[in-house]
Design a protein around this motif. Structure first.
Motif, short mmCIF file in Angstrom:
data_model
loop_
_atom_site.label_atom_id
_atom_site.label_comp_id
_atom_site.label_asym_id
_atom_site.label_seq_id
_atom_site.Cartn_x
_atom_site.Cartn_y
_atom_site.Cartn_z
N MET A 1 17.60 -11.61 -24.18
CA MET A 1 18.07 -13.00 -25.07
C MET A 1 18.46 -14.13 -23.94
O MET A 1 18.93 -13.74 -22.84
N GLN A 2 17.98 -15.26 -24.41
CA GLN A 2 18.42 -16.55 -23.26
C GLN A 2 19.59 -17.20 -24.04
O GLN A 2 19.71 -17.34 -25.35
N TYR A 3 20.69 -17.28 -23.11
CA TYR A 3 21.66 -18.23 -23.55
C TYR A 3 21.63 -19.45 -22.56
O TYR A 3 21.67 -19.58 -21.32
N SER A 4 22.04 -20.61 -23.22
CA SER A 4 22.54 -21.83 -22.40
C SER A 4 24.05 -21.59 -22.12
O SER A 4 24.83 -20.86 -22.47
N ILE A 5 24.34 -22.59 -21.09
CA ILE A 5 26.07 -22.64 -20.82
C ILE A 5 26.82 -22.84 -21.92
O ILE A 5 27.95 -22.34 -21.98
N SER A 6 26.37 -23.70 -22.74
CA SER A 6 27.05 -23.87 -24.22
C SER A 6 27.25 -22.57 -24.95
O SER A 6 28.21 -22.37 -25.63
#
Length: 295
Positions: A1-6
């Protein structure tokens, strides 16, 4: 899964500002990049940040926490689970580590974390400051695609076990024979953790409770009401539904039991748009329920 810093900020409770500082100064995380050169974080980076968050809120220097290997972090966190976290930050410590261990289905550690929080803070404070925020953050993960339904069910099952144990520890008030409260969920509702907590709070305060649980058809509820004649009803509406349907249900319930006090809690997006009959009261928080019980 990919996550942004937000995404990491929402899921860890650590601000974007601090995450960036920890990356730059201490090499806390190593973000990856897409083919378009956009920074992102994966599951391993999220779990590492949750571990760092736990150590930070347990009182360890952030410089030390960021420099540890994953295995050394795990060992140190276990030591912190076995002792009391610092009073100021203990809730964030528990939240981050419950989420972290839910991702890898570690029932033993989750159970120990919740049990320690209950021992230190009590069931109500643990629900308000640890369990509820944990479920909110995991809900965000589910919406973001970073959590599968089985992980949410896994954690919910453990939480239910803890509340059941707390309920079993309550002494029934033998001098109070009146069935004062009837607790249930409508037939299209099955998220019962809030109802279970209410069951505990009522019993802990010496109240008599008839607990029906989730998915109770209105016809069955009416039969129970006729047989027991409770003074108070409490139910939750958490599902997003048309306001007209929710209003019709509340109006029907109010009309069929005009002499009972009806208390309702749940999804503010639904309940905030309703008109409540005179005998229906909206309980917006566990604190509000506690006030109703103790007054």
């Amino acid at each position: 899964m990919q996550y942004s810093i937000s995404d990491l900020e929402q899921l860890s409770g650590i601000s974007v500002h601090n995450i960036r500082i920890w990356e730059r100064r201490y090499g806390a995380l190593k973000p990856l990049r897409t083919t378009g050169n956009t920074r992102f974080y994966d599951d391993e980076q999220l779990r590492r940040l949750l571990c760092i968050s736990g150590l930070y809120h347990a009182g360890h220097k952030i410089s030390r926490a960021c420099g540890l290997s994953n295995s050394d972090m795990a060992d140190l966190l276990q030591q912190d689970i076995d002792r009391e976290a610092t009073a100021q930050n203990r809730h964030e410590f528990f939240i981050s580590q419950i989420i972290n261990n839910s991702l890898v289905y570690n029932e033993q550690k989750i159970s120990a974390l919740i049990a320690t929080s209950i021992q230190q803070n009590g069931m109500l404070a643990t629900y308000k400051s640890v369990i509820y925020p944990t479920l909110v953050r995991m809900g965000l993960m589910w919406l973001n695609g970073g959590l599968c339904a089985s992980q949410e069910h896994f954690l919910s099952h453990i939480i239910r076990q803890k509340i059941y144990a707390a309920v079993d520890s309550c002494t029934v008030n033998q001098r109070n024979n009146a069935p004062g409260w009837l607790l249930f969920l409508p037939e299209d509702e099955d998220h019962d953790i809030g109802l279970l907590l209410a069951n505990y709070l009522l019993r802990a305060n010496g109240q008599r409770v008839i607990y029906l649980g989730p998915k109770v058809p209105l016809s069955s509820l009416v039969n129970t009401l006729e047989a027991t004649k409770p003074q108070n009803l409490l139910f939750f509406m958490t599902r997003v539904r048309p306001l007209g349907n929710a209003q019709a249900y509340i109006n029907s319930l109010s009309a069929q039991i005009p002499h009972a006090n009806i208390y309702l809690s749940g999804n503010t997006k639904v309940l905030g748009g309703l008109s409540f009959p005179a005998n229906v009261n909206w309980i917006a928080s566990p604190d509000a329920l506690e006030q109703v019980i103790t007054n």
